[in-house]
Write a protein that holds these residues in place. Sequence first.
Motif, mmCIF file in Angstrom:
data_model
loop_
_atom_site.group_PDB
_atom_site.id
_atom_site.type_symbol
_atom_site.label_atom_id
_atom_site.label_comp_id
_atom_site.label_asym_id
_atom_site.label_seq_id
_atom_site.Cartn_x
_atom_site.Cartn_y
_atom_site.Cartn_z
ATOM 1 N N ALA A 161 5.711 -0.238 8.270
ATOM 2 C CA ALA A 161 5.396 -1.384 7.415
ATOM 3 C C ALA A 161 4.892 -1.000 6.023
ATOM 4 O O ALA A 161 5.219 -1.692 5.052
ATOM 5 C CB ALA A 161 4.391 -2.296 8.122
ATOM 6 N N PRO A 162 4.104 0.089 5.852
ATOM 7 C CA PRO A 162 3.686 0.439 4.493
ATOM 8 C C PRO A 162 4.844 0.662 3.522
ATOM 9 O O PRO A 162 4.668 0.496 2.307
ATOM 10 C CB PRO A 162 2.877 1.724 4.697
ATOM 11 C CG PRO A 162 2.297 1.580 6.072
ATOM 12 C CD PRO A 162 3.403 0.926 6.859
ATOM 13 N N LEU A 163 6.017 1.015 4.045
ATOM 14 C CA LEU A 163 7.182 1.189 3.177
ATOM 15 C C LEU A 163 7.658 -0.137 2.597
ATOM 16 O O LEU A 163 8.420 -0.154 1.623
ATOM 17 C CB LEU A 163 8.329 1.849 3.944
ATOM 18 C CG LEU A 163 8.159 3.337 4.273
ATOM 19 C CD1 LEU A 163 9.250 3.787 5.239
ATOM 20 C CD2 LEU A 163 8.171 4.183 3.014
ATOM 21 N N ALA A 164 7.207 -1.248 3.173
ATOM 22 C CA ALA A 164 7.622 -2.557 2.687
ATOM 23 C C ALA A 164 6.756 -3.053 1.539
ATOM 24 O O ALA A 164 7.270 -3.611 0.562
ATOM 25 C CB ALA A 164 7.611 -3.584 3.833
ATOM 26 N N ASP A 165 5.425 -2.829 1.626
ATOM 27 C CA ASP A 165 4.564 -3.504 0.643
ATOM 28 C C ASP A 165 3.304 -2.755 0.213
ATOM 29 O O ASP A 165 2.469 -3.309 -0.488
ATOM 30 C CB ASP A 165 4.145 -4.883 1.181
ATOM 31 C CG ASP A 165 3.317 -4.804 2.463
ATOM 32 O OD1 ASP A 165 3.117 -3.696 2.988
ATOM 33 O OD2 ASP A 165 2.870 -5.865 2.947
ATOM 34 N N LEU A 166 3.158 -1.494 0.601
ATOM 35 C CA LEU A 166 1.947 -0.780 0.216
ATOM 36 C C LEU A 166 2.161 0.300 -0.836
ATOM 37 O O LEU A 166 1.190 0.822 -1.394
ATOM 38 C CB LEU A 166 1.278 -0.141 1.447
ATOM 39 C CG LEU A 166 0.668 -1.085 2.486
ATOM 40 C CD1 LEU A 166 -0.109 -0.299 3.523
ATOM 41 C CD2 LEU A 166 -0.230 -2.146 1.835
ATOM 42 N N TRP A 167 3.400 0.648 -1.140
ATOM 43 C CA TRP A 167 3.627 1.773 -2.047
ATOM 44 C C TRP A 167 3.675 1.360 -3.522
ATOM 45 O O TRP A 167 3.628 2.223 -4.402
ATOM 46 C CB TRP A 167 4.905 2.524 -1.671
ATOM 47 C CG TRP A 167 6.168 1.735 -1.852
ATOM 48 C CD1 TRP A 167 6.735 0.891 -0.946
ATOM 49 C CD2 TRP A 167 7.016 1.719 -3.003
ATOM 50 N NE1 TRP A 167 7.877 0.335 -1.452
ATOM 51 C CE2 TRP A 167 8.083 0.840 -2.716
ATOM 52 C CE3 TRP A 167 6.985 2.371 -4.238
ATOM 53 C CZ2 TRP A 167 9.104 0.584 -3.632
ATOM 54 C CZ3 TRP A 167 8.005 2.116 -5.155
ATOM 55 C CH2 TRP A 167 9.042 1.239 -4.837
ATOM 56 N N ASP A 168 3.736 0.063 -3.809
ATOM 57 C CA ASP A 168 3.830 -0.392 -5.202
ATOM 58 C C ASP A 168 2.956 -1.609 -5.459
ATOM 59 O O ASP A 168 3.312 -2.493 -6.219
ATOM 60 C CB ASP A 168 5.277 -0.694 -5.568
ATOM 61 C CG ASP A 168 5.883 -1.823 -4.720
ATOM 62 O OD1 ASP A 168 5.254 -2.212 -3.711
ATOM 63 O OD2 ASP A 168 6.966 -2.299 -5.080
ATOM 64 N N ASN A 169 1.773 -1.618 -4.863
ATOM 65 C CA ASN A 169 0.876 -2.761 -4.959
ATOM 66 C C ASN A 169 -0.253 -2.449 -5.943
ATOM 67 O O ASN A 169 -1.084 -1.567 -5.689
ATOM 68 C CB ASN A 169 0.313 -3.098 -3.574
ATOM 69 C CG ASN A 169 -0.525 -4.349 -3.578
ATOM 70 O OD1 ASN A 169 -1.630 -4.360 -4.084
ATOM 71 N ND2 ASN A 169 0.002 -5.423 -2.992
ATOM 72 N N SER A 170 -0.313 -3.159 -7.054
ATOM 73 C CA SER A 170 -1.295 -2.849 -8.086
ATOM 74 C C SER A 170 -2.725 -3.143 -7.639
ATOM 75 O O SER A 170 -3.667 -2.479 -8.101
ATOM 76 C CB SER A 170 -0.970 -3.610 -9.372
ATOM 77 O OG SER A 170 -0.986 -5.012 -9.148
#
Length: 278
Positions: free
Chosen positions: A148-157
């Motif tokens: 799941a981190p590949l969906a929304d944690l790698w580019d979250n300001s």
Amino acid sequence: DVILEHSVHRDSMKAPLFVWLLLVSSAVAQCSKRALVVLSSANHIELTNPSTGMTFNHPTGYFLDELAIPAMALADNGFELVFANPLGNMPTMDQISNHSGYFNSYAQYERALQFVTTNITNVLPFSNLTSLTQLAALDVLFIPGGHAPLADLWDNSDLGRILLHFHKYMKPTTAICHGPVGFVSASTVSSPWIYEGYLMTAFSTNGDMIEEKHWHGQLKYFPEQLLTMHNGLYVVGKTGSPHVRQDREVLTGQNPESAELFSQHLISNLKKFCGASF
């Protein structure tokens, strides 16, 4: 396989491991014994069919042992757990991980299930963690794996802003399996990346390529790609064996098999960081 080391970095402002140890030796009585557990809001990841080029959703979430074993270790040592994710919604468990084979015993597996059910009842959105007072009251950041981190944690300001605080004060910053991709979010708010030149591990590219064959779909990125494209130093251990890396304030684990070893070093780091207040 645990390697505790620091990398030589051209930016002398980045404290190597021995400086971090000097820093934490002066942190006595500073700990509030509160841990920030960073989770994904996603219940699926987007894959691409290599034959047709069409995208489709594959169910995912957090990996049970990667979340529960370190979180239980924190709770057993008196830490209050603060759960947060991008949307403040209830996180999803990856059902592949809902199996006793990932645990030392069936009793530990049952405790893990009960633990996540009982403890994950209130999840803050990252946007709620804005004040210095809130962040100052947190001693350690932990990101479990699952895809799941590949969906929304790698580019979250918002996550990037939180990471900047932890880095500024050299607080223990930890992640396992696919969780380390969350560190890349710091690149959205700071350049160069604050973890440039750090040695890190994460789930292996070969392991994800095997998963892709089972899924008949391809990921957009592998953890190795995301970490190295921002000049992180990615290291991989033997497939299916525990492997943990420590570089300055950052602790990373490679895979589900690393959860116990990762937890031991997580607690060891906090004992150093908190001193007499542990």
